[in-house]
Every structure is written in C-alpha cells, then in structure tokens.
Write a protein that holds these residues in place. Structure first.
Motif, PDB file in Angstrom:
ATOM      1  N   GLU A  94      -2.524 -23.944  71.331  1.00  0.00           N
ATOM      2  CA  GLU A  94      -1.356 -24.749  72.229  1.00  0.00           C
ATOM      3  C   GLU A  94      -2.174 -25.744  73.038  1.00  0.00           C
ATOM      4  O   GLU A  94      -1.417 -26.325  73.768  1.00  0.00           O
ATOM      5  CB  GLU A  94      -0.732 -23.643  72.879  1.00  0.00           C
ATOM      6  CG  GLU A  94       0.123 -22.625  72.020  1.00  0.00           C
ATOM      7  CD  GLU A  94       0.539 -21.200  73.003  1.00  0.00           C
ATOM      8  OE1 GLU A  94       0.626 -21.447  74.131  1.00  0.00           O
ATOM      9  OE2 GLU A  94       0.827 -20.486  72.158  1.00  0.00           O
ATOM     10  N   ALA A 129      -0.726 -14.882  63.475  1.00  0.00           N
ATOM     11  CA  ALA A 129      -1.640 -15.960  63.984  1.00  0.00           C
ATOM     12  C   ALA A 129      -3.395 -15.245  63.920  1.00  0.00           C
ATOM     13  O   ALA A 129      -3.968 -15.929  63.541  1.00  0.00           O
ATOM     14  CB  ALA A 129      -1.536 -16.601  65.250  1.00  0.00           C
ATOM     15  N   SER A 130      -3.213 -14.100  64.455  1.00  0.00           N
ATOM     16  CA  SER A 130      -4.515 -13.393  64.445  1.00  0.00           C
ATOM     17  C   SER A 130      -5.107 -13.210  63.159  1.00  0.00           C
ATOM     18  O   SER A 130      -6.019 -13.616  62.925  1.00  0.00           O
ATOM     19  CB  SER A 130      -4.390 -11.983  65.368  1.00  0.00           C
ATOM     20  OG  SER A 130      -4.308 -12.174  66.662  1.00  0.00           O
ATOM     21  N   ASN A 179      -8.290 -12.101  71.939  1.00  0.00           N
ATOM     22  CA  ASN A 179      -6.774 -12.323  71.760  1.00  0.00           C
ATOM     23  C   ASN A 179      -6.076 -13.272  72.794  1.00  0.00           C
ATOM     24  O   ASN A 179      -5.248 -13.951  72.694  1.00  0.00           O
ATOM     25  CB  ASN A 179      -6.118 -11.214  71.582  1.00  0.00           C
ATOM     26  CG  ASN A 179      -6.500 -10.403  70.146  1.00  0.00           C
ATOM     27  OD1 ASN A 179      -6.739 -11.157  69.183  1.00  0.00           O
ATOM     28  ND2 ASN A 179      -6.407  -9.059  70.344  1.00  0.00           N
ATOM     29  N   HIS A 182       2.104 -13.780  67.241  1.00  0.00           N
ATOM     30  CA  HIS A 182       0.720 -13.732  67.593  1.00  0.00           C
ATOM     31  C   HIS A 182       0.149 -12.829  66.852  1.00  0.00           C
ATOM     32  O   HIS A 182      -1.306 -12.847  66.611  1.00  0.00           O
ATOM     33  CB  HIS A 182       0.350 -13.151  69.007  1.00  0.00           C
ATOM     34  CG  HIS A 182       0.736 -11.640  69.288  1.00  0.00           C
ATOM     35  ND1 HIS A 182       2.024 -11.455  69.628  1.00  0.00           N
ATOM     36  CD2 HIS A 182       0.024 -10.865  69.173  1.00  0.00           C
ATOM     37  CE1 HIS A 182       2.280  -9.985  69.981  1.00  0.00           C
ATOM     38  NE2 HIS A 182       0.857  -9.570  69.649  1.00  0.00           N
ATOM     39  N   GLU A 183       0.612 -11.846  66.129  1.00  0.00           N
ATOM     40  CA  GLU A 183       0.028 -10.921  65.043  1.00  0.00           C
ATOM     41  C   GLU A 183      -0.537 -11.867  64.116  1.00  0.00           C
ATOM     42  O   GLU A 183      -1.693 -11.883  63.147  1.00  0.00           O
ATOM     43  CB  GLU A 183       0.829  -9.887  64.956  1.00  0.00           C
ATOM     44  CG  GLU A 183       0.931  -8.853  65.904  1.00  0.00           C
ATOM     45  CD  GLU A 183       1.941  -7.542  65.545  1.00  0.00           C
ATOM     46  OE1 GLU A 183       1.871  -6.479  66.194  1.00  0.00           O
ATOM     47  OE2 GLU A 183       2.811  -7.904  64.759  1.00  0.00           O
ATOM     48  N   SER A 199      -6.160 -21.088  65.388  1.00  0.00           N
ATOM     49  CA  SER A 199      -7.173 -21.372  66.172  1.00  0.00           C
ATOM     50  C   SER A 199      -8.549 -21.622  65.360  1.00  0.00           C
ATOM     51  O   SER A 199      -8.737 -20.785  64.310  1.00  0.00           O
ATOM     52  CB  SER A 199      -7.397 -20.394  67.302  1.00  0.00           C
ATOM     53  OG  SER A 199      -7.368 -19.037  66.779  1.00  0.00           O
ATOM     54  N   ARG A 247      -7.365 -17.172  72.242  1.00  0.00           N
ATOM     55  CA  ARG A 247      -7.028 -17.933  71.101  1.00  0.00           C
ATOM     56  C   ARG A 247      -5.764 -18.726  71.065  1.00  0.00           C
ATOM     57  O   ARG A 247      -5.668 -19.940  70.936  1.00  0.00           O
ATOM     58  CB  ARG A 247      -6.984 -16.817  69.898  1.00  0.00           C
ATOM     59  CG  ARG A 247      -6.809 -17.695  68.526  1.00  0.00           C
ATOM     60  CD  ARG A 247      -6.608 -16.683  67.603  1.00  0.00           C
ATOM     61  NE  ARG A 247      -7.489 -15.680  67.560  1.00  0.00           N
ATOM     62  CZ  ARG A 247      -7.102 -14.298  67.675  1.00  0.00           C
ATOM     63  NH1 ARG A 247      -5.706 -14.090  68.041  1.00  0.00           N
ATOM     64  NH2 ARG A 247      -7.791 -13.290  67.499  1.00  0.00           N
ATOM     65  N   PRO A 248      -4.701 -18.080  71.741  1.00  0.00           N
ATOM     66  CA  PRO A 248      -3.428 -19.130  71.955  1.00  0.00           C
ATOM     67  C   PRO A 248      -3.621 -20.168  72.667  1.00  0.00           C
ATOM     68  O   PRO A 248      -2.920 -21.266  72.265  1.00  0.00           O
ATOM     69  CB  PRO A 248      -2.478 -18.075  72.671  1.00  0.00           C
ATOM     70  CG  PRO A 248      -2.929 -16.785  72.450  1.00  0.00           C
ATOM     71  CD  PRO A 248      -4.337 -16.951  72.327  1.00  0.00           C
TER      72      PRO A 248
END
Lengths: 331, 304
Positions: B149, A93-94, B141, A90-91, A131, B144-145
């Motif tokens: 997904e 991806a951010s 945060n 996730h880091e 994203s 975003r996932p």
C-alpha cells in the motif's frame, strides 16, 4: 487421436455425464479409440488412460450400482471442481507473495505444482497486490536439477545415488566426492540452504546432506511407480534439521541458562527461540554447546551465560583466545 | 503426461473466465513459451464431447495476440488443488509465516479443506517431509501490507552492532531473506539514503498512514566502507571457503576471506560470533575493535 486430446475428451465426458458411464458406452462413443480392437485390449488401453487421469488427481472411480444398473465410471463433481477457498485478502496476499518469492528464488521444489496452485487460489478473486519479497538460497549451477530429482525421489519413495562433497572433502583438495546410496526422507530449508534428510546406506543411519554439496544424482530408474522404501510413520523432518545451531546433536543435551539485558530481551524469541522469563532469563537445551556459546559471544555482552559452569568456562576460554589473537595483531 | 493434463484443465477455465488475455502474459503465467502455448491451444480446439459435432468442441480464437475461449460448462472451473499442489503451496507459505502463527494455521485449515479427502493423507505425509520455515516472526505480516500500500512507517531499531536504539522513518519497498535472516529495505528519511534493516531487530513498528508514490532513489549507503580481511581456521575454514567461494586455502589450511565493512561494532559482533575461529588481520581499526570488544567481555559477566 492424440493421447492428451483423448484424455481431455474422456474428462469432458465424465464431467458432463449425469450418470455413470459404462465401458461399453465408452467404446460406442469413442469407436476409433476403443471400439475397433478386441474387448480385452481395448479395456487394457482404457485402464491405462484411466490410470493417467487418476495420477493427474482426478476423482475418477467405478460406480457399482446396487441393482446391477447404473454401473460405470464417474468423476465426483463435488471433489473435482475447485471452490473458492474464501481466503481473506491478507491471507491471499501472504500466500501469493510467498509463492511468488519461492518461484523467484530459483531453487524451490515442485515449481510446476506451485505455479498451478497460485493460479488456482487466485482463480475466483484475481491476483492480489503482492509485496516484493526476495529469498536468497545457496546454490550451485546444477542445484535446481538436483533438487528436482530429490523431489521426484521423495514423492516416489525411490532411492538415489548421490556424489556428495562433504566438508571433509573440502579440506583435502585431492579428495573426490563420495558416492552414497540414500533413501530420501525429507527436505528442509535452513538459513538459506536446502538440507536433505536421508537414510544413508554407507553410514547405516539417518544423515543430513546439504543439497548444494551434491554434485550428481541418479534416481533409481527401476520400476518408477513402485516405492523402494517406506517413510517411518512418525518421521518429521523438523526433528532432524534444527532451526538453531546449538540444536545439532553433537553431545548429550545440556540445560543452559542465559540472561538477556533489556536491549535484547524483546528479541529473545527470534534469537534464541524462546521468550525470557520474569527475571530476564531463558533456559535452553543445547546439544552443541560451542554453537550456543558463540551465539552469546556475538551479542557483545547483551546476553550472558548464567549456568552451567562448563558453559561459563568455555565462554571464558574463547574470549581469552579471541582477545589474545587480536591483541597480538592490534597495532 | 499427468502434468500436461493438469495444466490444460487449469488453462481452459482460466482463459474462459477472462476473455482477451494476451498470449505472452498467459504463457508467462503458465511457464510456457508463447509458441508452446499456441500449440496447446491448437490441441484444445480438438477437445470436445461425444458425438463431436461442431458445437461440441472447445472454441478458441486468437485475435491480435489476445485469446478468446468458449467452452462447455463442464470446464467452467479448474480441478481442486491436488495433494502435490497443496503441499507446494504450503511449503512456500512457510517462507513467510510461522507454524505457530494463528493466521497461518487458519490458511492451512482452508487449504486442507479444499483438497479431496483421499489426497489429504498424502498431503499430510509430504508436509512432514518438507519444511521451508525460516523461524519467522509476526512482524513480517505486519510489514508486508505497508509495502503493497506504499505507506511510510516508523520503528525503533537497534542491531547488535549499534549501541543505541534509534527511531527510523522509512518508505519501505521490499523484503528479502539472506542466510535465513529477513531484511526490510527502503528509503530511510533520517539518513536520506537507501537502508537495509534486519527485521528481527525492529521494535515498536508503526504506520504513519502517510502514502508515498515511489521510493526515492538516494545513494545506496552514505557510510565509508573498508575491505576487511579475516582468517578462518578449523572447521570454519571449509564453511567460509565455500560461502565466499575462495579458490584456494593457505598452506596451513586456513582461509582468508575479504569483505566490506563499515562499522567497528558490526565487525566485533560478527567475528566474536565465530567463537575464536575467525581472526581479523586488516584494517587496523577492525583488529582493534575486536580486541577491545573481547577485552570488555573478560571475565564473563556471570563470573563476576
């Protein structure tokens, strides 16, 4: 031999070497480049090449052997090779999403450096699913060119001369943008606008300029590698460009207390920068009271002023003025 | 020159690590035209180690638009992030993360640890000089996932222009930032249309764990929009002339701005936020909305 080719050959040599490489050995290995001239001019040429590699960020240094042996140039491998940053998915991806958004915004400084940085952080793990993030930044046709020049000046600590279209000039059609000589100290993005914080020679003080209002810029071309000024040790751009409009320094600080109703209290941190206390109140230091009163007005009663009286009075005056103006218009 | 060297020292290991990458894709990644990339590849075939015997050179082949590279071990990995690259990444990261966020702090620590010691001072100095933070929230945060997904989410929403909290079900597909505010957009299952939600007005955000393939197109909006005309005066006239690109001012120095609006409450909230420097002149329902909202606010609650 092409200069870039020579610099890459030198890099390969230093990375491959198991011990420091002396200049004498370099002359033997690169006879056409450094061997055919006299020693002094060959050394000067090598020093220029070395400076380019150091400027490119390579950890190249001269190693002095204690016994007079093993003297020469080395690239410290441990400081050269990229290692996996071990970012969690996730880091990564951010960071990747943020970098991609910055590049796509069309107005972000250091884009080339950013592109390389994104490739490096994904070198070991591959690109993450990103994203879709879009950032809208106010700009004019030449804003990218202006921002690039500012970034260059900021890093090189060179003064710049700018043509600045101030808000005052906007009120007078005939007014020409004012030329200003400034030392750029920092850049900050606020509410979709880039702000330049710089020491202004005209005003003899630190001032903030909106980048999209800069119409032209010239970075001091004299001695590009020699800084024109030093940035004060304690400089922090955040202190000059506040997040909230009521933090602009228009007057001495006033302590203002607001009360937020239950529909708004959970948003206090986002809207006012601080959470509410147990009684649903938040106390702020305002140096631009009008802006804070306007922010309260915009909540349509979900926030109200508690103190001081000067803020209450201002609020009341504004409400009366708005009501009167619209009652007159109201059919 | 230093930029070019840095690009080439990154390009070589990138190509060697993943053989068969397409010329166009690599060119795009590196910000080069395909022709410029091929020129750089030509140059790289001349790079090698002394004594420059045939085996000492980088081997590069481009076959059917794909690149294959074999090289000496010394170029097996790119150089570490230098201070400028780390600062650029750090500045960009601020766009979606808050300095006070512990997860962001962890990323910064990892970034800081990855650059050579002699570059750290330079990065720290530049970090004090560049700030792209947007005062963002942890919610970004969290959201975003779900976009990556493709998971349906639910949340409570109440903007300043709405009177009640509503629970929404959304297939989210993008985040955007305008004028410093973050918005989440996607297909709203309640309204059967695409909708935009200001992120800081969202609460009780939850995942449904229901996956979706694509975001249904749906109409952009189902509300009737009207053209709002607002007169700005005083210092706000200059600001709004610039923001809305109004070519000329009125003779009294004011600026007339036209924009679309669909909600009386939104109009009231927006106009009151200018503290008396904005006056709606049409349509009549919008004028009445502001007059009514201002009347309700007088006297201030705290003076009662």
């Amino acid at each position: 031999m092409d200069k870039t080719e020579r610099l890459l050959d030198l890099t390969a040599l230093f990375l491959d070497a198991r011990e420091p490489v002396s200049f004498e050995k370099i002359r033997v290995l690169f006879p056409d480049e450094y061997g055919s001239q006299n020693f002094e001019s060959a050394l000067r040429k090598f020093e220029r090449d070395k400076a380019e590699l150091v400027e490119a960020g390579l950890p190249l240094e001269y190693h002095t052997g204690s016994d007079g042996e093993n003297q020469g140039y080395v690239i410290r491998r441990e400081d050269y090779y990229l290692e996996d940053l071990k970012l969690l998915p996730h880091e990564l991806a951010s960071l990747f999403s943020a970098g991609a958004a910055a590049l796509e915004s069309g107005l972000f400084p250091a884009r080339e450096e950013l592109k390389r940085a994104l490739e490096k952080i994904t070198f070991f793990s591959g690109r993450p699913g990103a994203s879709k993030i879009q950032i809208e930044i106010t700009h004019q046709p030449n804003s990218l060119e202006i921002l690039d020049a500012l970034w260059e000046a900021l890093q090189g600590r060179k003064f710049v001369t700018i043509s600045y279209r101030s808000p005052h000039a906007l009120t007078e059609v005939s007014a020409q943008p004012l030329p200003r000589k400034v030392n750029p100290l920092g850049l900050a993005l606020r509410r979709g606008q880039w702000n330049l914080v710089a020491y202004c020679f005209l005003r003899q003080a630190v001032r903030t300029f909106l980048v999209h209002r800069i119409e032209d810029i010239n970075v001091n071309p004299q001695q590009p590698k020699v800084p024109d000024f030093e940035v004060p040790q304690d400089f922090d751009v955040r202190q000059w460009v506040p997040q909230f409009a009521w933090e602009f320094k228009m007057h001495e600080s006033i302590s203002v207390t607001l009360r937020l109703d239950s529909s708004l209290s959970h948003l206090a941190s986002q809207l006012f920068g601080k959470p509410v206390d147990a009684s649903g109140e938040v106390t702020l230091a305002a140096t631009h009271l009008d802006a804070l009163v306007d922010a309260v007005l915009g909540t349509l009663g979900a926030a109200c002023l508690v103190s001081p009286d000067v803020a209450l009075k201002k609020f009341d005056e504004k409400v009366k003025r708005i009501a009167a103006a619209h009652l007159e218009e109201s059919p | 020159m230093s930029e070019r060297i840095q690009t080439l020292l990154l390009l070589l290991p990138m190509l060697a690590k993943k053989p068969g990458q397409r010329v166009e894709e690599v060119a795009k990644q590196m910000g080069l035209s395909p022709v410029a990339l091929l020129r750089e590849l030509d140059l790289l075939t001349m790079v090698g180690l002394p004594p420059f015997s045939p085996d000492d050179f980088v081997e590069i082949a481009v076959e059917e638009g794909r690149i294959y590279v074999e090289l000496n071990q010394c170029f097996s990995a790119p150089p570490k992030l230098n201070s400028k690259e780390a600062t650029a990444l750090w500045a960009a990261a601020q766009l979606v993360a808050s300095g006070a966020d512990e997860a962001f702090a962890a990323v910064l620590r990892k970034l800081g640890a990855s650059i050579p010691n002699e570059n750290k001072a330079s990065m720290e100095s530049l970090a004090r000089q560049v700030d792209a933070s947007s005062g963002v929230l942890g919610l970004l945060n969290l959201v975003r996932p779900h976009i990556v997904e493709r998971r349906v989410v639910t949340f409570d929403y109440r903007s300043l222009s709405e009177t009640e909290v509503q629970t929404r079900i959304l297939s989210p597909d993008s985040l955007s930032q305008r004028n410093g505010c973050w918005y989440l957009s996607g297909f709203c299952h309640d309204k059967k249309a695409r909708r935009l939600f200001r992120l800081d007005f969202i609460s009780n955000f939850q995942s449904t764990e229901v996956a979706f393939e694509t975001v249904p197109e749906g109409p952009a909006t189902t509300r009737a929009e009207a053209t709002l005309e607002v007169v700005f005066s005083g210092p706000m006239a200059a600001v709004m002339q610039e923001r809305f690109r109004v070519p000329a001012r009125q003779s009294d120095g004011t600026v007339v701005v036209k924009l679309t609006a669909d909600s009386p409450r939104w109009v009231a909230q927006w106009v009151l936020g200018f503290g008396g420097l904005a006056r709606v002149i049409s349509p009549p329902w919008a004028v009445r909305a502001v007059a009514r909202a201002a009347s309700r606010l007088r006297p201030t609650a705290s003076l009662v």
